[in-house]
Design an enzyme around this catalytic site. Structure first.
Site, mmCIF file in Angstrom:
data_model
loop_
_atom_site.group_PDB
_atom_site.id
_atom_site.type_symbol
_atom_site.label_atom_id
_atom_site.label_comp_id
_atom_site.label_asym_id
_atom_site.label_seq_id
_atom_site.Cartn_x
_atom_site.Cartn_y
_atom_site.Cartn_z
ATOM 1 N N TYR A 1 76.703 37.018 12.581
ATOM 2 C CA TYR A 1 75.546 37.912 12.623
ATOM 3 C C TYR A 1 74.282 37.095 12.813
ATOM 4 C CZ TYR A 1 72.361 41.583 10.759
ATOM 5 O OH TYR A 1 71.367 42.506 10.578
ATOM 6 N N LYS B 1 77.250 39.766 16.296
ATOM 7 C CA LYS B 1 76.268 40.840 16.202
ATOM 8 C C LYS B 1 74.923 40.195 16.517
ATOM 9 C CE LYS B 1 73.980 44.123 13.119
ATOM 10 N NZ LYS B 1 73.835 44.647 11.745
#
Length: 377
Positions: free
Chosen positions: A206, A234
């Site tokens: 992320y 992400k």
């Protein structure tokens, strides 16, 4: 004098303390076939092999198995992943009834995965005991119908390792790992950190520099992309970064709801890890699965802008309370959006259509006094 007899207490196994007349606990009587089977597993005096007990009709899994194991490709294929909200009771504990309803709504709305205890789910306000419990609860209740991705990242490599071990032990399908925040590190340090957690299972990295204070540069992601458990990223930096990775065959989920349509259909993103899908899962599913739809994308932009008018998850927490699907309870330091913003949300719901939102109640503005802010929980 008769020996004391064991007494039964509901939910407690009988013990043999107090049986003074007995030199040792009674021996179990085994049939010849059972005794032979047990003897065949003896590997030393008083020792048995790990597979000595094979009561498959009783144990849900063998100790060497990983519950609900899923492949990395199974994670890479997910188009809509919801960063799900964690609702609370008035005393600050988890409201699991409301939580289960939220997860069911996501499944019915077409979401293929959920992030448990992420930024939106306020994992940073949970103890690790709470965090792992919620991951395990989600797996046990919904793991056959939706992929459960546990946010087990930390700025401490030691904590990230331990939390990931626990998360995979309770059955999560994948882990979400942020780069170390506040105590920023070097490029070599970033690679070393992820090198420690990637072997445990499918992993999404992320990248959200606005929160961590440090960008994960493409050189790091490219260095990690060859790891078997690297599911993808992400990415919150924007379209050009998305394209940088998708051109190299790296799976990417947009971390920005307002950009996810274009990231998906113009820049090659796999899908989105979404906050907005907590509210309108069906519409977000259409946005990710049904091809370019600029009309729907534009229709949802005011809602997305409203949701992020204050740092996430303030807007989402407020909206779900106004829709009557969670109690208006906030763990501090979060506080609801202003009365003006709450009134604006009602207008947004009416413009998009109440039938497209989660829950069955009419949307309400709510008064300031309706909200409960918890400092100790």
């Amino acid at each position: 004098m008769m020996a004391a007899q064991p007494t039964a207490t509901p939910g407690v196994r009988l013990g043999w303390k107090g049986l003074g007349a007995l030199a040792s606990p009674p021996r179990l009587a085994l049939s010849r076939s059972a005794a032979a089977a047990l003897a065949s597993h003896r590997v030393g005096r008083g020792k048995f092999s790990a597979a000595a007990i094979t009561t498959d009709d009783y144990l849900p899994m063998r100790s060497t198995e990983v519950k609900n194991r899923t492949s990395v490709d199974g994670i890479k294929s997910l188009r809509l992943i919801t960063a799900v909200k964690t609702p609370y009771l008035p005393d600050g504990r988890f409201d699991l009834e409301a939580y289960d309803s939220l997860i069911n709504t996501q499944i019915n709305g077409g979401a293929e995965g959920v992030i448990v205890g992420g930024t939106t789910g306020e994992g940073h306000l949970m103890s690790w005991d709470e965090h792992i419990m919620l991951i395990g609860h989600t797996v046990n209740c919904f793991g056959t119908n939706i992929k459960v991705i546990g946010n087990t990242g930390s700025n401490s490599t030691r904590e990230a390792i331990h939390a990931s071990e626990q998360g995979f032990a309770v059955g999560m399908h994948a882990a979400l790992h942020v780069n170390p925040y506040y105590g920023k590190t070097s490029t070599a340090g970033l690679i070393s950190h992820f090198d420690e957690v990637l072997p445990m299972g499918p992993t999404i990295i992320y990248n959200v520099p606005a929160r961590t204070g440090q960008d994960i540069p493409p050189a790091v992601i490219e260095a990690l992309s060859g790891y078997p458990n690297m599911a993808g990223v992400k990415e919150c930096v924007g379209h050009e970064r998305v394209k940088c990775y998708t051109d190299k065959g790296i799976a990417i989920w947009s971390g920005n709801d307002d950009e996810c349509h274009d990231s998906r259909w113009k820049y090659g993103a796999t899908g989105v890890i979404s906050v907005t899908s907590n509210l309108v899962p069906g519409l977000m599913c259409s946005l990710m699965f049904e091809g370019e739809n600029t009309t729907l994308n534009e229709k949802l932009q005011p809602l997305m802008k409203w949701l992020f008018s204050e740092p996430n998850p303030i807007g989402l927490n407020t909206a779900l309370a106004q829709l009557g699907v969670v109690r208006p309870v906030f763990r501090r330091p979060y506080a609801p959006l202003s009365l003006e913003k709450r009134t604006e949300f009602v207008r947004i719901v009416e413009a998009i259509g109440r039938e497209n939102f989660v829950g069955q109640k009419e949307v309400q503005v709510l008064d300031d006094d309706d909200f409960v802010l918890i400092s100790r929980y």
